[in-house]
Design an enzyme around this catalytic site. Structure first.
Site, PDB file in Angstrom:
ATOM      1  N   GLU A 175       1.815  -0.455  -4.971  1.00 24.69           N
ATOM      2  CA  GLU A 175       0.876   0.607  -5.335  1.00 24.69           C
ATOM      3  C   GLU A 175       1.713   1.875  -5.476  1.00 24.69           C
ATOM      4  OE1 GLU A 175      -2.993   3.189  -3.923  1.00 24.69           O
ATOM      5  OE2 GLU A 175      -1.538   2.509  -2.456  1.00 24.69           O
ATOM      6  N   ASP A 183       0.829  -1.206   0.000  1.00 25.53           N
ATOM      7  CA  ASP A 183       0.000   0.000   0.000  1.00 25.53           C
ATOM      8  C   ASP A 183       0.864   1.258   0.000  1.00 25.53           C
ATOM      9  OD1 ASP A 183      -2.813   1.076   0.460  1.00 25.53           O
ATOM     10  OD2 ASP A 183      -1.692   2.075   2.056  1.00 25.53           O
TER      11      ASP A 183
HETATM   12  C1  GLC Z   1      -3.985   3.298  -0.679  1.00 29.89           C
HETATM   13  C2  GLC Z   1      -5.254   2.489  -0.598  1.00 29.89           C
HETATM   14  C3  GLC Z   1      -6.361   3.379  -0.129  1.00 29.89           C
HETATM   15  C4  GLC Z   1      -5.998   3.901   1.248  1.00 29.89           C
HETATM   16  C5  GLC Z   1      -4.650   4.600   1.240  1.00 29.89           C
HETATM   17  C6  GLC Z   1      -4.138   4.793   2.628  1.00 29.89           C
HETATM   18  O1  GLC Z   1      -4.055   4.293  -1.647  1.00 29.89           O
HETATM   19  O2  GLC Z   1      -5.521   1.893  -1.834  1.00 29.89           O
HETATM   20  O3  GLC Z   1      -7.586   2.720  -0.086  1.00 29.89           O
HETATM   21  O4  GLC Z   1      -6.982   4.778   1.704  1.00 29.89           O
HETATM   22  O5  GLC Z   1      -3.673   3.850   0.568  1.00 29.89           O
HETATM   23  O6  GLC Z   1      -3.809   3.543   3.182  1.00 29.89           O
END
Ligand code: GLC
Length: 522
Positions: free
Chosen positions: A253, A199
């Protein structure tokens, strides 16, 4: 399951489960692991190779589980660690791999370390605690969810949180944090997890001087994003992943504008893959999509990594809705202005069907966000009282947030129990029950497309070549005589001679209608 295929992540079709909204077994309105276990057969029949679970850990749910209180357990609302272990085994028996979401940038205020840090200054260095500037926070950074990125504690110090106040950021300069996360990876790899989705992967390292944000600086790197120190962290994670027989996959991500800085995360000793948000955000436009595909493949080729193709996830407006609007691209900061914009759902659905065949034919791996296979639209008219995304509250309701793509899946109608977000009445038309027996449904299209993708040796990882085509028609081949043609123009396009394997909509003789895709054997 066979562990022989150690490069599965290069071409897997990966299904994203958002646990709160996938399947509710105990009828409390919140999805659970028992619900997932009961639907593993659905996912096998859909034809996916792996499941990615959005966070399933104990959490106060300040950000729907992305505020993790304990990285080594399961939230009681979802089930138990034993159930998770059983689920992993059952999925493996069906040939489905398991990827879990690990959140390293921040934790939850309920995490034991943060609770300890509130009373024991020796724990504060695991986070970013600082004195303020008079009555003001230590610097001018804003939270990505709106409002300041700092919250003050009882003794006057402030802690940094790039997201919600319930999500304090970890200090990755502290070796204790690094060791802890390597241990968390081992904890789950030892339980059979095949991969980790990381994440907010590019945000983990911070400039320790915590300088004010300079608006004149380039978009990346930032004092809190895409800093060069980050790569050592992921090299260490890669060593952990590679220490398991056959290896384990690391998927980042990584939201970055620059494709070359993005690709640095995918060097051979770092992450295996990262989400292609450029493709997700790309408008439904032939030239823009072709440029995006070319840039993606070039950037990945430079580091030998497979591309990924993503149309939707739990953070963005569902693409059936996006594609039915005048503005078909996605950008987070525009969600607010596009909310409730006029939408032609029939057009959006036709394009979503065409986009599915495009996506599944491109080289690399592909992600399917739960409900995408049902053609679900964004739910835009949720009552304010039902909205739970912290973005809604932190922007004073100006930004509707992400709840509209998180409404529980419609398995049958009416739902067995009301979900944590209400399903629109019109969703009776979208149920799995109804679509399963309809050969023209979105679900039937995804099932057939995933089956063809699995059977065709040229699909997934490997080369592609563009064919000559009229303006705004994308046509390309994969090995073995396979071709994909997507018509993004306003007029029917001639098809190359060949046998039709699958089409996203009715063909017009040997013409491909607008907003339609076809798979052919040349
Ligand atoms: C990422 C996740 C999102 C979350 C953020 C903070 O972007 O996909 O859903 O709110 O991180 O953890």
């Amino acid at each position: 399951m066979s562990t022989a295929d150690t490069r599965w992540w290069r071409d897997a079709a990966i299904y994203q489960i958002y646990p709160r909204s996938f399947a509710d077994h105990n009828g409390d309105g919140v999805g659970d692991l028992a619900g997932v276990r009961a639907r593993l057969g659905y996912l096998r029949d859909l034809g996916v190779d792996a499941i990615w679970f959005s966070p399933w850990f104990p959490s106060p749910m300040a950000d729907a589980g992305y505020d993790v209180a304990d990285y080594r357990d399961i939230d009681p609302a979802f089930g138990t660690l034993d159930e998770a272990t059983a689920l992993i085994g059952e999925a493996h028996a069906l040939g489905i791999r398991i990827i879990i979401d690990v959140v390293p940038n921040h934790t939850s205020v309920a995490h034991a370390w943060f609770q300890r840090a509130l009373v024991d200054p020796s724990y504060r260095d695991r986070f970013w605690f600082r004195d303020g500037r008079g009555d003001l926070p230590p610097n001018d950074w804003g939270s990505i969810f709106g409002g300041p990125a700092w919250t003050q504690v009882a003794d006057g110090q402030w802690y940094l949180h790039m997201f919600d106040a319930g999500q304090p950021d970890f200090n990755w300069d502290n070796p204790i944090v690094r060791e802890e996360f390597e241990d968390i990876l081992r904890f789950w790899f030892d339980r059979g997890v095949d991969g980790i989705r990381i994440d907010s992967a590019a945000m983990v390292a911070k400039d320790p001087a915590l300088p004010d944000f300079d608006p004149a600086s380039p978009p990346d790197p930032h004092p809190w994003n895409d800093r060069d120190e980050i790569h050592d962290i992921y090299r260490a994670w890669r060593r952990v992943a590679d220490s398991y027989p056959g290896g384990r996959a690391l998927i980042g991500e990584v939201w970055l504008a620059d494709p070359h800085r993005f690709a640095q995360y995918l060097r051979p000793d770092e992450l295996h893959a990262a989400f292609n948000f450029d493709f997700l955000g790309c408008p439904w436009d032939g030239k823009a999509l072709r440029r995006c595909v070319d840039e993606t493949l070039d950037a990945h080729a430079a580091v030998g990594a497979p591309a990924t193709w993503v149309l939707s996830n739990h953070d963005v407006t569902r693409h059936v809705t996006r594609y039915g609007r005048a503005e078909t691209g996605f950008e987070h900061h525009l969600r607010q202005t596009r909310h409730l914009a006029p939408t032609d759902l029939a057009l959006g659905t036709r394009r979503a069907r065409a986009a599915a065949l495009l996506t599944l034919a491109l080289p690399g791996s592909v992600y399917v966000y739960q409900g995408e296979e049902l053609g679900l639209p964004e739910v835009e008219d949720l009552p304010a009282a039902a909205r739970q995304d912290p973005i809604f509250a932190r922007t004073g309701g100006a930004d509707p947030g992400r709840d509209g793509c998180r409404v529980p899946l419609p398995w049958s109608s009416p739902p067995a129990a009301p979900g944590w977000l209400p399903q629109p009445a019109g969703w009776a038309a979208y149920t799995v029950e109804r679509q399963s027996s309809d050969p023209s449904s979105m679900l039937s299209l995804y099932r057939r497309a995933l089956a063809v993708r699995r059977a065709e040796p040229g699909l997934g990882d490997g080369p592609m070549a563009w064919l000559d085509a009229p303006a705004d028609v994308l046509a390309f081949t994969r090995e073995g005589g396979f071709a994909c043609v997507v018509n993004l123009s306003q007029t029917p396009a001639p098809l190359p001679p060949g046998t039709v394997l699958l089409a996203s909509g009715p063909l017009d003789g040997d013409l491909l209608p607008p907003d339609t895709s076809v798979w052919l054997r040349l």
